[in-house]
Design a protein around this motif. Structure first.
Motif, PDB file in Angstrom:
ATOM      1  N   ARG A  96       0.844  -1.183   0.000  1.00 24.11           N
ATOM      2  CA  ARG A  96       0.000   0.000   0.000  1.00 24.11           C
ATOM      3  C   ARG A  96       0.881   1.235   0.000  1.00 24.11           C
ATOM      4  O   ARG A  96       2.009   1.197   0.475  1.00 24.11           O
ATOM      5  N   THR A  97       0.344   2.301  -0.565  1.00 24.06           N
ATOM      6  CA  THR A  97       1.122   3.531  -0.685  1.00 24.06           C
ATOM      7  C   THR A  97       0.582   4.661   0.181  1.00 24.06           C
ATOM      8  O   THR A  97       1.244   5.678   0.329  1.00 24.06           O
ATOM      9  N   ASP A  98      -0.609   4.482   0.760  1.00 22.14           N
ATOM     10  CA  ASP A  98      -1.207   5.567   1.538  1.00 22.14           C
ATOM     11  C   ASP A  98      -0.638   5.686   2.945  1.00 22.14           C
ATOM     12  O   ASP A  98      -0.719   6.750   3.559  1.00 22.14           O
ATOM     13  N   LYS A  99      -0.074   4.604   3.488  1.00 23.80           N
ATOM     14  CA  LYS A  99       0.539   4.652   4.813  1.00 23.80           C
ATOM     15  C   LYS A  99       1.409   3.423   5.014  1.00 23.80           C
ATOM     16  O   LYS A  99       1.276   2.424   4.310  1.00 23.80           O
ATOM     17  N   GLN A 100       2.295   3.523   5.999  1.00 21.28           N
ATOM     18  CA  GLN A 100       3.099   2.365   6.371  1.00 21.28           C
ATOM     19  C   GLN A 100       2.283   1.534   7.346  1.00 21.28           C
ATOM     20  O   GLN A 100       1.634   2.082   8.247  1.00 21.28           O
ATOM     21  N   GLN A 101       2.310   0.228   7.153  1.00 24.75           N
ATOM     22  CA  GLN A 101       1.535  -0.649   8.023  1.00 24.75           C
ATOM     23  C   GLN A 101       2.226  -2.002   8.099  1.00 24.75           C
ATOM     24  O   GLN A 101       2.474  -2.631   7.072  1.00 24.75           O
ATOM     25  N   THR A 102       2.542  -2.430   9.305  1.00 23.75           N
ATOM     26  CA  THR A 102       3.162  -3.734   9.497  1.00 23.75           C
ATOM     27  C   THR A 102       2.085  -4.807   9.630  1.00 23.75           C
ATOM     28  O   THR A 102       0.902  -4.496   9.804  1.00 23.75           O
ATOM     29  N   MET A 103       2.510  -6.050   9.606  1.00 26.48           N
ATOM     30  CA  MET A 103       1.543  -7.129   9.785  1.00 26.48           C
ATOM     31  C   MET A 103       0.922  -7.054  11.178  1.00 26.48           C
ATOM     32  O   MET A 103      -0.261  -7.340  11.344  1.00 26.48           O
ATOM     33  N   GLN A 104       1.693  -6.618  12.190  1.00 21.51           N
ATOM     34  CA  GLN A 104       1.144  -6.461  13.535  1.00 21.51           C
ATOM     35  C   GLN A 104       0.090  -5.349  13.558  1.00 21.51           C
ATOM     36  O   GLN A 104      -0.921  -5.462  14.249  1.00 21.51           O
ATOM     37  N   ASP A 105       0.331  -4.271  12.803  1.00 22.21           N
ATOM     38  CA  ASP A 105      -0.642  -3.179  12.720  1.00 22.21           C
ATOM     39  C   ASP A 105      -1.966  -3.681  12.147  1.00 22.21           C
ATOM     40  O   ASP A 105      -3.045  -3.296  12.621  1.00 22.21           O
ATOM     41  N   LYS A 106      -1.887  -4.510  11.125  1.00 22.63           N
ATOM     42  CA  LYS A 106      -3.094  -5.018  10.481  1.00 22.63           C
ATOM     43  C   LYS A 106      -3.913  -5.870  11.455  1.00 22.63           C
ATOM     44  O   LYS A 106      -5.125  -5.722  11.548  1.00 22.63           O
ATOM     45  N   VAL A 107      -3.250  -6.730  12.193  1.00 23.57           N
ATOM     46  CA  VAL A 107      -3.939  -7.580  13.170  1.00 23.57           C
ATOM     47  C   VAL A 107      -4.504  -6.721  14.305  1.00 23.57           C
ATOM     48  O   VAL A 107      -5.651  -6.907  14.727  1.00 23.57           O
ATOM     49  N   ALA A 108      -3.721  -5.769  14.785  1.00 27.02           N
ATOM     50  CA  ALA A 108      -4.171  -4.900  15.876  1.00 27.02           C
ATOM     51  C   ALA A 108      -5.421  -4.113  15.485  1.00 27.02           C
ATOM     52  O   ALA A 108      -6.314  -3.909  16.316  1.00 27.02           O
ATOM     53  N   SER A 109      -5.512  -3.687  14.236  1.00 24.61           N
ATOM     54  CA  SER A 109      -6.680  -2.945  13.767  1.00 24.61           C
ATOM     55  C   SER A 109      -7.949  -3.788  13.887  1.00 24.61           C
ATOM     56  O   SER A 109      -8.991  -3.312  14.336  1.00 24.61           O
ATOM     57  N   VAL A 110      -7.862  -5.041  13.509  1.00 26.36           N
ATOM     58  CA  VAL A 110      -9.030  -5.931  13.605  1.00 26.36           C
ATOM     59  C   VAL A 110      -9.337  -6.246  15.063  1.00 26.36           C
ATOM     60  O   VAL A 110     -10.500  -6.224  15.490  1.00 26.36           O
ATOM     61  N   GLU A 111      -8.299  -6.516  15.860  1.00 24.25           N
ATOM     62  CA  GLU A 111      -8.516  -6.827  17.276  1.00 24.25           C
ATOM     63  C   GLU A 111      -9.155  -5.648  18.010  1.00 24.25           C
ATOM     64  O   GLU A 111     -10.001  -5.842  18.890  1.00 24.25           O
ATOM     65  N   GLU A 112      -8.783  -4.431  17.637  1.00 23.47           N
ATOM     66  CA  GLU A 112      -9.376  -3.234  18.235  1.00 23.47           C
ATOM     67  C   GLU A 112     -10.876  -3.176  17.946  1.00 23.47           C
ATOM     68  O   GLU A 112     -11.683  -2.867  18.825  1.00 23.47           O
ATOM     69  N   LYS A 113     -11.249  -3.482  16.729  1.00 18.02           N
ATOM     70  CA  LYS A 113     -12.668  -3.480  16.356  1.00 18.02           C
ATOM     71  C   LYS A 113     -13.426  -4.579  17.102  1.00 18.02           C
ATOM     72  O   LYS A 113     -14.562  -4.382  17.557  1.00 18.02           O
ATOM     73  N   LEU A 114     -12.806  -5.739  17.263  1.00 20.64           N
ATOM     74  CA  LEU A 114     -13.440  -6.834  18.001  1.00 20.64           C
ATOM     75  C   LEU A 114     -13.589  -6.482  19.472  1.00 20.64           C
ATOM     76  O   LEU A 114     -14.602  -6.826  20.106  1.00 20.64           O
ATOM     77  N   ALA A 115     -12.624  -5.792  20.038  1.00 20.84           N
ATOM     78  CA  ALA A 115     -12.700  -5.376  21.444  1.00 20.84           C
ATOM     79  C   ALA A 115     -13.865  -4.418  21.662  1.00 20.84           C
ATOM     80  O   ALA A 115     -14.530  -4.474  22.700  1.00 20.84           O
ATOM     81  N   ARG A 116     -14.122  -3.557  20.680  1.00 22.26           N
ATOM     82  CA  ARG A 116     -15.274  -2.643  20.771  1.00 22.26           C
ATOM     83  C   ARG A 116     -16.579  -3.426  20.810  1.00 22.26           C
ATOM     84  O   ARG A 116     -17.540  -3.020  21.481  1.00 22.26           O
ATOM     85  N   ASP A 117     -16.624  -4.571  20.098  1.00 22.80           N
ATOM     86  CA  ASP A 117     -17.829  -5.411  20.119  1.00 22.80           C
ATOM     87  C   ASP A 117     -18.090  -5.915  21.528  1.00 22.80           C
ATOM     88  O   ASP A 117     -19.238  -6.017  21.956  1.00 22.80           O
ATOM     89  N   GLU A 118     -17.034  -6.263  22.245  1.00 21.23           N
ATOM     90  CA  GLU A 118     -17.175  -6.812  23.597  1.00 21.23           C
ATOM     91  C   GLU A 118     -17.609  -5.747  24.596  1.00 21.23           C
ATOM     92  O   GLU A 118     -18.165  -6.063  25.643  1.00 21.23           O
ATOM     93  N   GLU A 119     -17.332  -4.474  24.285  1.00 21.82           N
ATOM     94  CA  GLU A 119     -17.703  -3.383  25.180  1.00 21.82           C
ATOM     95  C   GLU A 119     -19.203  -3.090  25.118  1.00 21.82           C
ATOM     96  O   GLU A 119     -19.738  -2.434  25.993  1.00 21.82           O
TER      97      GLU A 119
END
Length: 120
Positions: A96-119
């Protein structure tokens, strides 16, 4: 982004940073287990200096296009040198060219959204 369709193919570069998910399959080993070969590939990745993560169905590795594709090619050559005549690899490569993103960043983004579901 400017179109590069009119450029000479050799003048078009490769992405600066990519992540590749790959599953390397040695064929004709006479054994249903490939864990010995997977361990050899993981050792190669450790020596490569690239960031990588093994999972149950393959490995994700990140770096430059050249470094990532080189280490996957080296894994093929290493297994061929061990007497394995045929190696098949499935690869998915993303960039991707719009931002730097590591594989950990990609997983963290999804986990953050899942954590919001639990709240809720």
């Amino acid at each position: 982004m400017a179109s590069s369709s009119n450029q000479e193919p050799l003048a078009i570069g490769t992405p600066v940073a990519v992540y590749a998910d790959f599953c390397l399959i040695p064929i004709g080993t006479g054994d249903t287990s490939v864990s010995k070969h997977v361990a050899d590939v993981q050792r190669l990745l450790r020596k490569s200096g690239l960031n990588f993560h093994m999972h149950s169905a393959g490995t994700t590795v990140e770096g430059s296009w050249e470094d990532v594709t080189r280490v996957i090619g080296q894994a093929h050559s290493m297994l061929h040198a061990q007497g394995i005549s045929r190696v098949h690899t499935d690869i998915r490569i993303g960039s991707r060219t719009d931002k730097q993103q590591t594989m950990q960043d990609k997983v963290a983004s999804v986990e953050e959204k899942l954590a919001r579901d639990e709240e809720k």
